[in-house]
Design an enzyme around this catalytic site. Structure first.
Site, PDB file in Angstrom:
ATOM      1  N   TRP A 308      36.542  35.797  33.654  1.00 24.12           N
ATOM      2  CA  TRP A 308      37.500  36.899  33.468  1.00 24.12           C
ATOM      3  C   TRP A 308      38.879  36.363  33.118  1.00 24.12           C
ATOM      4  O   TRP A 308      39.738  37.100  32.637  1.00 24.12           O
ATOM      5  CB  TRP A 308      37.548  37.788  34.712  1.00 24.12           C
ATOM      6  CG  TRP A 308      38.148  37.161  35.963  1.00 24.12           C
ATOM      7  CD1 TRP A 308      37.914  35.916  36.458  1.00 24.12           C
ATOM      8  CD2 TRP A 308      39.074  37.783  36.874  1.00 24.12           C
ATOM      9  NE1 TRP A 308      38.617  35.721  37.629  1.00 24.12           N
ATOM     10  CE2 TRP A 308      39.346  36.842  37.913  1.00 24.12           C
ATOM     11  CE3 TRP A 308      39.698  39.014  36.929  1.00 24.12           C
ATOM     12  CZ2 TRP A 308      40.205  37.128  38.977  1.00 24.12           C
ATOM     13  CZ3 TRP A 308      40.556  39.287  37.999  1.00 24.12           C
ATOM     14  CH2 TRP A 308      40.805  38.346  38.998  1.00 24.12           C
ATOM     15  N   ASP A 309      39.098  35.078  33.335  1.00 25.93           N
ATOM     16  CA  ASP A 309      40.371  34.437  32.991  1.00 25.93           C
ATOM     17  C   ASP A 309      40.780  34.815  31.558  1.00 25.93           C
ATOM     18  O   ASP A 309      41.958  35.001  31.264  1.00 25.93           O
ATOM     19  CB  ASP A 309      40.228  32.904  33.045  1.00 25.93           C
ATOM     20  CG  ASP A 309      39.724  32.379  34.381  1.00 25.93           C
ATOM     21  OD1 ASP A 309      38.926  33.070  35.030  1.00 25.93           O
ATOM     22  OD2 ASP A 309      40.123  31.269  34.773  1.00 25.93           O
ATOM     23  N   GLU A 447      37.529  34.990  46.665  1.00 27.85           N
ATOM     24  CA  GLU A 447      36.187  34.425  46.843  1.00 27.85           C
ATOM     25  C   GLU A 447      35.958  33.826  48.236  1.00 27.85           C
ATOM     26  O   GLU A 447      34.870  33.328  48.514  1.00 27.85           O
ATOM     27  CB  GLU A 447      35.932  33.366  45.755  1.00 27.85           C
ATOM     28  CG  GLU A 447      35.834  33.983  44.371  1.00 27.85           C
ATOM     29  CD  GLU A 447      35.905  32.952  43.242  1.00 27.85           C
ATOM     30  OE1 GLU A 447      36.443  31.853  43.488  1.00 27.85           O
ATOM     31  OE2 GLU A 447      35.442  33.260  42.130  1.00 27.85           O
ATOM     32  N   LYS A 557      42.119  34.195  49.226  1.00 29.98           N
ATOM     33  CA  LYS A 557      42.159  33.065  48.298  1.00 29.98           C
ATOM     34  C   LYS A 557      43.163  33.292  47.169  1.00 29.98           C
ATOM     35  O   LYS A 557      43.919  32.412  46.794  1.00 29.98           O
ATOM     36  CB  LYS A 557      40.766  32.839  47.707  1.00 29.98           C
ATOM     37  CG  LYS A 557      40.721  31.681  46.738  1.00 29.98           C
ATOM     38  CD  LYS A 557      39.331  31.447  46.191  1.00 29.98           C
ATOM     39  CE  LYS A 557      39.350  30.308  45.181  1.00 29.98           C
ATOM     40  NZ  LYS A 557      38.077  30.145  44.494  1.00 29.98           N
ATOM     41  N   GLN A 558      43.127  34.478  46.586  1.00 29.66           N
ATOM     42  CA  GLN A 558      43.969  34.747  45.408  1.00 29.66           C
ATOM     43  C   GLN A 558      44.212  36.243  45.330  1.00 29.66           C
ATOM     44  O   GLN A 558      43.478  37.024  45.949  1.00 29.66           O
ATOM     45  CB  GLN A 558      43.268  34.253  44.148  1.00 29.66           C
ATOM     46  CG  GLN A 558      41.977  34.990  43.829  1.00 29.66           C
ATOM     47  CD  GLN A 558      41.096  34.242  42.850  1.00 29.66           C
ATOM     48  OE1 GLN A 558      40.273  33.429  43.263  1.00 29.66           O
ATOM     49  NE2 GLN A 558      41.253  34.507  41.567  1.00 29.66           N
TER      50      GLN A 558
HETATM   51  O1  IFM Z   1      37.828  32.887  37.401  1.00 25.60           O
HETATM   52  C1  IFM Z   1      38.315  31.997  38.338  1.00 25.60           C
HETATM   53  C2  IFM Z   1      38.116  32.610  39.713  1.00 25.60           C
HETATM   54  O2  IFM Z   1      38.842  33.813  39.837  1.00 25.60           O
HETATM   55  C3  IFM Z   1      38.567  31.642  40.775  1.00 25.60           C
HETATM   56  N1  IFM Z   1      37.844  30.400  40.652  1.00 25.60           N
HETATM   57  C4  IFM Z   1      38.022  29.762  39.345  1.00 25.60           C
HETATM   58  C5  IFM Z   1      37.597  30.687  38.216  1.00 25.60           C
HETATM   59  C6  IFM Z   1      37.847  30.020  36.868  1.00 25.60           C
HETATM   60  O3  IFM Z   1      39.211  29.812  36.673  1.00 25.60           O
END
Ligand code: IFM
Length: 724
Positions: A308-309, A447, A557-558
């Site tokens: 999705w990046d 995640e 995590k994010q």
């Molecule tokens: O897409 C990301 C994910 O959100 C977090 N882990 C790394 C992936 C690739 O950058």
């Protein structure tokens, strides 16, 4: 990144070297990987039989620089042998922006202290391999099927094991002394060498032209379909015209910068933004059916897979600087919708279930196992659970349509993506006895928490897709009934199914309390309430807590809930955004590089430019300062794309709304002026933002562009309009 053991001119931190976008292969790997292809840049120099390398000589001087304006990597190294004799090696190289099949490496050698015998060996190295992560073992993805080195031209052809893609690499050489190169037999390489007596102080110059073609390149047809013929034809047309090759490369870059440049009146930030733009531009798949991996073209990490990046973080840059590239990134997805349908069917769902990690075929390439921090092999479930990717792709389609008005794309690809994805969500939800719909066992962007129920971000994107599906079905049904009918017939879509989407969208659970606080997922608030370590700027993982405990805590995590404010700033009242930002900022550890840019965007929605600036710098300098300590695994392309969004959509405040642009600058202290160009619906608009004052004019295209500022609507034309 440093100096390698030899004169290896690999792709370290430079313009694409040996990774060829779009060439993926499974080989012995678990999933399809971006192939580390034969290397045309390999070069060895021997002085009196001794290799000119850090292993056998001292380095008394070394410098390497990348010119971002013209994408040229230059290097100068002075080696010294045991007796103190010095040898200078300098190189300059680029891959042409005017012709992506052509590259040039110019080399200069001088023996500074004595006459000596020199042998220069040029290799097309067919011995390259990928690395099987995390085990650190080499994986070979291709076999060499043809190689030869004639006088001054060598050629090597490889075929990937699994996908059977042919890769042709040819190298031609010119030297200042007209020195002949002769073939040498050497394993899986096409090697040729030349020996000469180097006079003290004299500079010997060599120009290597290299041509690369793969059997996936759409322009191969015009060379009769053979990668070899194509490579040799490219070489023939380039050799001897070094200056012309460079001038056309330079011109192509200057044209790119003319549109893509972002001028920020802070030198450090401006240069870093240039680094961002450079990396995004070199990774763009021009004319090729490919997308951009999470590490762009800098490494094979993550197998070069597409996440999705691309749609959420990188695509906005292309949307407003190279809309055709944005379209082709979305077409990459559309061409693989068949695989997304298969994935849905395979899991018992309808419609299109997009892969969490995608490569050549569109199959889900997410590894099924990984080695965790303790060295244990653990199963990976992201392919089945990280389903927000489906909403992310639809979000990108919608953004593309809003920004370009590209009806042809919608009628031939976009609508089908939206409808088939809505169909997926409708089959993925479960209905509770109270008539509410929920999404169980998913993993949101955070995640740390896998297999959770009703992740707010995922549910919101499912609702967004379902609502959009209904809206587009109606809108196109009335404006383009025939075309809509054709799409609907193709995918057997009828009005009753769309009505069901509406019902689900209206009833999907979205966990929010009376203060507007959104629970990241059901049960999240009951977890151990730990705080991120905020002592070093952007909050980080608290060292007193073991990483394995993440799951049982509220540490995030994010950006997860906060992602919603990045993507849907107008859908949540400021008070709701504030409450959530305050709550989640204390708990988010930004263990993923995607996170800081999204936080910056969310703070800017609330006008908190200083707070945003802190997160922005983290995202922007992520690779230039190696903030995550892993830039050797390649650039963090999402963070780079996110930084561009912060500058343009955030600080300068230029955003796309339905039917118009809006501008509302929020410059942080230290940035007083931002200038850039921005494509919107066929018009290229130049913005000059100084404090709260915005000057804008159309420099290409029709004009008549509606723009909102301070609650009022204006129209942009070729004449500069001053707002604020
Ligand atoms: O897409 C990301 C994910 O959100 C977090 N882990 C790394 C992936 C690739 O950058």
């Amino acid at each position: 990144m440093g100096l390698r053991g030899s004169l290896e001119e690999g792709c370290e931190g430079s313009h694409p070297g040996t990774y060829i976008a779009g060439v993926y292969d499974k080989g012995e790997a678990l999933s399809s990987e971006l192939v580390n292809a034969p290397n045309p840049l390999s070069l060895k120099i021997y002085v009196e039989g001794k290799p000119l390398s850090v292993d056998s000589m001292k380095v008394s001087f070394h410098t390497r620089s990348l010119n971002l304006k013209h994408a040229v990597l230059s290097r100068r190294t002075v080696f010294a042998d045991e007796e103190g004799n010095r040898y200078e090696y300098a190189s300059r190289r680029y891959v042409s922006m005017a012709n992506v099949h052509l590259g040039v490496l110019e080399v200069e050698f001088a023996s500074l202290d004595r006459d000596c015998n020199v042998t220069l060996r040029k290799l097309i190295d067919g011995g390259t391999a990928n690395t099987l992560h995390p085990l650190n073992q080499p994986v070979k993805h291709y076999r060499v099927v043809d190689r030869h080195a004639g006088q001054n031209t060598s050629y090597l052809e490889a075929e990937t094991f699994d996908s059977r893609i042919r890769i042709g690499v040819a190298v031609g050489v010119e030297s200042s002394e007209k020195l002949p190169f002769n073939m040498v037999e050497e394993g899986d390489v096409a090697a040729s060498e030349c020996s000469f007596l180097a006079e003290k102080g004299r500079r010997y110059k060599f120009t290597f032209y290299f041509a690369v073609f793969t059997s996936r390149d759409p322009d191969l047809k015009s060379y009769g379909g053979s990668v070899k013929d194509a490579c040799l034809a490219i070489l023939r047309s380039a050799i001897g015209k070094q200056e012309a090759a460079f001038l056309s490369h330079k011109k192509a870059w200057e044209e790119k910068w003319e549109t893509c440049q972002v001028e920020v009146d802070d030198d450090e930030v401006r240069n870093a933004v240039r680094f961002v733009i450079y990396h995004l531009l070199i990774a763009a798949p021009r004319g090729l059916d490919a997308s951009i991996g999470a590490k762009a073209l800098c490494s094979e990490w993550y197998g070069g897979h597409v996440f999705w990046d691309t749609e959420i973080y990188m695509l906005p840059f292309f949307l407003h600087t190279e809309p055709d590239t944005a379209r082709s990134l979305l077409m990459y997805r559309y061409r693989r919708i068949g695989k997304a349908r298969e994935k849905a069917r395979g899991h018992g769902y309808d419609g299109a279930f997009w892969p969490w990690e995608s490569a050549l075929t569109g199959e889900d390439e997410t590894p099924r196992e990984w080695v965790d921090v303790d060295g244990k092999v653990v199963p990976v479930h992201h392919a089945e659970r990280e389903i927000h990717i489906c909403g992310d792709i639809v979000y990108a389609v919608w953004r593309y349509y809003l920004a370009t008005g590209d009806l042809d794309f919608m009628l031939n690809a976009g609508l089908e993506i939206v409808f088939e994805t809505a169909r997926f969500w409708a089959s993925r939800v479960s209905r509770r006895p109270d008539g509410k719909y929920e999404l169980k066992c998913v993993t949101g962007p955070d995640e740390f928490h896998e297999c959770v129920d009703n992740n707010a971000y995922t549910n919101f994107l499912a609702r967004f897709t379902l609502k959009l599906g209904c809206e587009l079905y109606e809108r196109f049904g009335s404006d383009h009934p025939e075309e809509l009918g054709r799409v609907a017939e193709k995918i057997h879509l009828q009005g009753e199914e769309v009505e069901r989407w509406r019902e689900i969208a209206e009833n999907i659970v979205f966990p929010m309390d009376s203060n507007g606080l959104i629970e990241e997922f059901e049960g999240y608030f009951k977890l151990r309430d730990l705080r991120a370590d905020a002592s070093k700027g952007v909050p980080a993982w608290p060292e007193s807590v073991a990483p394995s405990e993440a799951r049982s805590t509220q540490l995030v995590k994010q950006a997860d809930v906060v992602m919603l404010f990045h993507l849907f700033p107008d859908e949540f009242p400021p008070e709701v955004q504030r409450v959530n930002l305050d709550y989640y900022a204390e708990r988010t550890v930004h263990a993923s590089s995607l996170s800081p840019a999204s936080y910056a965007m969310a703070y800017l929605n609330l006008g908190m430019a200083e707070e945003a600036y802190r997160y922005f710098r983290h995202a922007l300098f992520i690779d230039l300062r190696n903030i995550y300590g892993n830039t050797f695994k390649g650039v963090h392309a999402a963070s780079l794309g996110g930084s561009w969004q912060v500058v343009v959509h955030g600080f300068a405040g230029v955003r796309v709304k339905e039917g118009c642009l809006s501008v509302n600058p929020k410059l942080p202290r230290g940035i007083n002026r931002i200038r850039f160009k921005f494509w919107y619906r066929g018009s290229l608009i130049e913005f000059d933002v100084k404090g709260r004052r915005v000057e804008a004019r159309v420099v290409e295209g029709e004009g008549g562009v509606p723009i909102e500022h301070g609650g009022r609507r204006y129209t942009l034309s070729r004449k500069a309009l001053v707002l604020g």
